[in-house]
Design a protein around this motif. Structure first.
Motif, PDB file in Angstrom:
ATOM      1  N   ARG A   1       0.828  -1.208   0.000  1.00  0.00           N
ATOM      2  CA  ARG A   1       0.000   0.000   0.000  1.00  0.00           C
ATOM      3  C   ARG A   1       0.867   1.264   0.000  1.00  0.00           C
ATOM      4  NH1 ARG A   1      -4.333   1.504   4.822  1.00  0.00           N
ATOM      5  NH2 ARG A   1      -4.921   3.566   4.028  1.00  0.00           N
ATOM      6  N   THR A   2       1.927   1.263   0.778  1.00  0.00           N
ATOM      7  CA  THR A   2       2.839   2.407   0.811  1.00  0.00           C
ATOM      8  C   THR A   2       3.547   2.592  -0.527  1.00  0.00           C
ATOM      9  OG1 THR A   2       3.201   1.993   3.171  1.00  0.00           O
ATOM     10  CG2 THR A   2       4.784   3.414   2.049  1.00  0.00           C
ATOM     11  N   ALA A   3       3.940   1.470  -1.151  1.00  0.00           N
ATOM     12  CA  ALA A   3       4.608   1.565  -2.453  1.00  0.00           C
ATOM     13  C   ALA A   3       3.668   2.127  -3.514  1.00  0.00           C
ATOM     14  CB  ALA A   3       5.113   0.187  -2.872  1.00  0.00           C
ATOM     15  N   TYR A   4       2.417   1.711  -3.503  1.00  0.00           N
ATOM     16  CA  TYR A   4       1.448   2.246  -4.465  1.00  0.00           C
ATOM     17  C   TYR A   4       1.206   3.735  -4.236  1.00  0.00           C
ATOM     18  CZ  TYR A   4       0.224  -2.410  -6.161  1.00  0.00           C
ATOM     19  OH  TYR A   4       0.253  -3.653  -6.735  1.00  0.00           O
ATOM     20  N   ALA A   5       1.165   4.125  -2.973  1.00  0.00           N
ATOM     21  CA  ALA A   5       0.969   5.549  -2.679  1.00  0.00           C
ATOM     22  C   ALA A   5       2.140   6.390  -3.186  1.00  0.00           C
ATOM     23  CB  ALA A   5       0.785   5.742  -1.172  1.00  0.00           C
TER      24      ALA A   5
ATOM     25  N   ALA B   1       1.942   2.383 -13.815  1.00  0.00           N
ATOM     26  CA  ALA B   1       1.190   1.184 -14.213  1.00  0.00           C
ATOM     27  C   ALA B   1       2.106   0.127 -14.797  1.00  0.00           C
ATOM     28  CB  ALA B   1       0.103   1.571 -15.221  1.00  0.00           C
ATOM     29  N   ALA B   2       3.098   0.552 -15.578  1.00  0.00           N
ATOM     30  CA  ALA B   2       4.054  -0.411 -16.130  1.00  0.00           C
ATOM     31  C   ALA B   2       4.852  -1.081 -15.016  1.00  0.00           C
ATOM     32  CB  ALA B   2       4.986   0.289 -17.110  1.00  0.00           C
ATOM     33  N   GLY B   3       5.193  -0.333 -13.976  1.00  0.00           N
ATOM     34  CA  GLY B   3       5.912  -0.917 -12.849  1.00  0.00           C
ATOM     35  C   GLY B   3       5.092  -1.966 -12.126  1.00  0.00           C
ATOM     36  N   VAL B   4       3.781  -1.753 -12.030  1.00  0.00           N
ATOM     37  CA  VAL B   4       2.916  -2.746 -11.386  1.00  0.00           C
ATOM     38  C   VAL B   4       2.850  -4.020 -12.212  1.00  0.00           C
ATOM     39  CG1 VAL B   4       0.541  -3.219 -10.683  1.00  0.00           C
ATOM     40  CG2 VAL B   4       1.559  -1.012 -10.174  1.00  0.00           C
ATOM     41  N   VAL B   5       2.711  -3.883 -13.531  1.00  0.00           N
ATOM     42  CA  VAL B   5       2.597  -5.063 -14.392  1.00  0.00           C
ATOM     43  C   VAL B   5       3.904  -5.848 -14.407  1.00  0.00           C
ATOM     44  CG1 VAL B   5       2.118  -5.841 -16.738  1.00  0.00           C
ATOM     45  CG2 VAL B   5       0.836  -3.929 -15.792  1.00  0.00           C
ATOM     46  N   GLU B   6       5.034  -5.167 -14.367  1.00  0.00           N
ATOM     47  CA  GLU B   6       6.325  -5.857 -14.377  1.00  0.00           C
ATOM     48  C   GLU B   6       6.519  -6.725 -13.140  1.00  0.00           C
ATOM     49  OE1 GLU B   6       9.239  -2.821 -14.749  1.00  0.00           O
ATOM     50  OE2 GLU B   6       9.114  -2.733 -16.939  1.00  0.00           O
TER      51      GLU B   6
ATOM     52  N   LEU C   1      -5.149  -2.216  -9.852  1.00  0.00           N
ATOM     53  CA  LEU C   1      -4.826  -2.644 -11.219  1.00  0.00           C
ATOM     54  C   LEU C   1      -4.429  -4.118 -11.261  1.00  0.00           C
ATOM     55  CD1 LEU C   1      -4.303  -2.008 -14.200  1.00  0.00           C
ATOM     56  CD2 LEU C   1      -2.010  -1.248 -13.562  1.00  0.00           C
ATOM     57  N   GLN C   2      -3.604  -4.556 -10.345  1.00  0.00           N
ATOM     58  CA  GLN C   2      -3.152  -5.942 -10.348  1.00  0.00           C
ATOM     59  C   GLN C   2      -4.311  -6.915 -10.168  1.00  0.00           C
ATOM     60  OE1 GLN C   2       0.043  -6.749  -7.640  1.00  0.00           O
ATOM     61  NE2 GLN C   2      -0.089  -8.961  -7.855  1.00  0.00           N
ATOM     62  N   SER C   3      -5.166  -6.664  -9.207  1.00  0.00           N
ATOM     63  CA  SER C   3      -6.299  -7.572  -8.985  1.00  0.00           C
ATOM     64  C   SER C   3      -7.260  -7.557 -10.173  1.00  0.00           C
ATOM     65  CB  SER C   3      -7.040  -7.172  -7.703  1.00  0.00           C
ATOM     66  OG  SER C   3      -7.502  -5.834  -7.786  1.00  0.00           O
ATOM     67  N   THR C   4      -7.411  -6.405 -10.824  1.00  0.00           N
ATOM     68  CA  THR C   4      -8.286  -6.337 -12.000  1.00  0.00           C
ATOM     69  C   THR C   4      -7.743  -7.185 -13.141  1.00  0.00           C
ATOM     70  OG1 THR C   4      -8.967  -4.097 -11.381  1.00  0.00           O
ATOM     71  CG2 THR C   4      -9.370  -4.780 -13.648  1.00  0.00           C
ATOM     72  N   LEU C   5      -6.449  -7.112 -13.379  1.00  0.00           N
ATOM     73  CA  LEU C   5      -5.856  -7.920 -14.441  1.00  0.00           C
ATOM     74  C   LEU C   5      -5.888  -9.412 -14.108  1.00  0.00           C
ATOM     75  CD1 LEU C   5      -2.727  -5.752 -15.359  1.00  0.00           C
ATOM     76  CD2 LEU C   5      -4.906  -5.879 -16.575  1.00  0.00           C
ATOM     77  N   MET C   6      -5.692  -9.761 -12.848  1.00  0.00           N
ATOM     78  CA  MET C   6      -5.701 -11.172 -12.473  1.00  0.00           C
ATOM     79  C   MET C   6      -7.087 -11.797 -12.607  1.00  0.00           C
ATOM     80  SD  MET C   6      -2.589 -12.015 -11.734  1.00  0.00           S
ATOM     81  CE  MET C   6      -2.819 -13.566 -10.896  1.00  0.00           C
ATOM     82  N   ARG C   7      -8.133 -10.994 -12.526  1.00  0.00           N
ATOM     83  CA  ARG C   7      -9.498 -11.521 -12.646  1.00  0.00           C
ATOM     84  C   ARG C   7      -9.951 -11.668 -14.092  1.00  0.00           C
ATOM     85  NH1 ARG C   7     -10.694  -7.961  -8.223  1.00  0.00           N
ATOM     86  NH2 ARG C   7     -11.536  -6.466  -9.738  1.00  0.00           N
ATOM     87  N   MET C   8      -9.161 -11.225 -15.042  1.00  0.00           N
ATOM     88  CA  MET C   8      -9.571 -11.321 -16.440  1.00  0.00           C
ATOM     89  C   MET C   8      -9.627 -12.783 -16.889  1.00  0.00           C
ATOM     90  SD  MET C   8      -7.486  -8.151 -18.192  1.00  0.00           S
ATOM     91  CE  MET C   8      -8.313  -8.432 -19.759  1.00  0.00           C
ATOM     92  N   ARG C   9     -10.553 -13.056 -17.763  1.00  0.00           N
ATOM     93  CA  ARG C   9     -10.762 -14.429 -18.239  1.00  0.00           C
ATOM     94  C   ARG C   9      -9.686 -14.808 -19.247  1.00  0.00           C
ATOM     95  NH1 ARG C   9     -16.287 -16.642 -21.226  1.00  0.00           N
ATOM     96  NH2 ARG C   9     -15.590 -18.820 -21.486  1.00  0.00           N
TER      97      ARG C   9
END
Length: 291
Positions: free
Chosen positions: A146-150, A159-164, A242-250
């Motif tokens: 949470r601190t890192a996202y803030a 966003a690219a850093g989260v996906v990586e 963002l991470q949880s949204t991408l992980m829930r994709m079909r």
């Protein structure tokens, strides 16, 4: 002096002996001693081979000992990393220590109560302590995340850093579209299809998304094409989600389909030739240099 062949009992080889002389029989004894000496040499070779194999065994065991020391050093470095992460996180989130201790204390208290009122406490207390350690580490990691996202939120490329950092087959191509306001679009190819992630403010991210979708629509074909905008406005996804949204994709594509799709997109996204901008010169004679 006549020699006669005398059969030997144990060795199975004939032994020469003189008819009436004891000296020649000594030669047979010497032959036996030579054979025993040869056997001694073979035993010495065998013992040498055995010692060499034992040395090889010791040589094989030595890397394990070094690996044990390396593992100890790795554990020490991990503890140093955890201390560093805790120090940085506490500067930005002072309550991280209390949340972590609360995650440790709640399972321990529940285990003690179950041991007192339900069963033997020596059975429930170790289970409660282990469960408390797991919960405390989970709470600590979530506060760190949470601190890192803030810290990352609102910065270009967050966003690219989260996906990586996501686990799995997420093939990221950062900054496929950029404008002068530092609004960017990233492209992700995965088993859920092609995902376009835009970040920025105002109309810039939406315009970049429309342009990128128009450019790759024919290349994607029937593969799913999804787009998201990272932000805090209406219809946008906050960066921590963002991470949880991408992980829930079909997941709709197979790995070989993902490979083929990525190759096509990379071929289209190849950098253009460095042709200088501006109007094409027309006063060029065909037979010589331009004037």
């Amino acid at each position: 002096m006549a020699l006669r062949r005398k059969p030997s009992g144990a060795g199975g080889e004939p032994v020469l002996a003189a008819a009436g002389k004891d000296g020649t029989s000594g030669g047979g004894a010497s032959r036996r001693s030579g054979q025993s000496g040869g056997t001694g040499k073979g035993a010495a070779r065998a013992s040498g081979a055995g010692s060499g194999s034992r040395g090889a065994d010791r040589g094989e065991k030595s890397p394990d000992a070094g690996g044990g020391k390396g593992a100890g050093g790795g554990g020490t470095s991990k503890l140093a990393q955890i201390r560093l992460v805790y120090k940085i996180t506490r500067e930005r989130d002072p309550s991280v220590l209390w949340w972590t201790l609360l995650g440790l204390a709640v399972p321990v208290v529940v285990g003690v109560l179950l041991g007192v009122f339900v069963g033997p406490i020596y059975l429930w207390l170790p289970i409660a302590i282990l469960l408390g350690v797991v919960v405390a580490l989970n709470v600590f990691s979530r506060r760190v995340q949470r601190t890192a996202y803030a810290e990352m939120e609102g910065k270009p490329g967050a966003a690219a850093g989260v996906v990586e950092r996501m686990r799995g087959d997420w093939r990221l191509t950062p900054a496929v579209g950029v404008n002068r306001h530092q609004d960017v679009v990233h492209r992700v190819v995965c088993r859920a299809g092609v995902v376009l992630i835009a970040e920025g403010r105002g109309r810039g991210p939406r315009e970049l998304l429309v342009a990128e979708k128009r450019r790759i629509r024919k290349i994607v074909g029937e593969a799913p094409l999804t787009d998201y905008i990272v932000g805090t406005g209406e219809g946008e996804i906050p960066l921590p989600k963002l991470q949880s949204t991408l992980m829930r994709m079909r997941r709709e594509l197979r790995k070989r389909d993902v490979d083929a799709l990525e190759r096509r997109l990379r071929a289209v996204s190849a950098p253009a030739l460095p042709i200088p901008k501006g109007p094409i010169p027309r006063n060029i004679s065909r037979g010589g240099r331009p004037r």
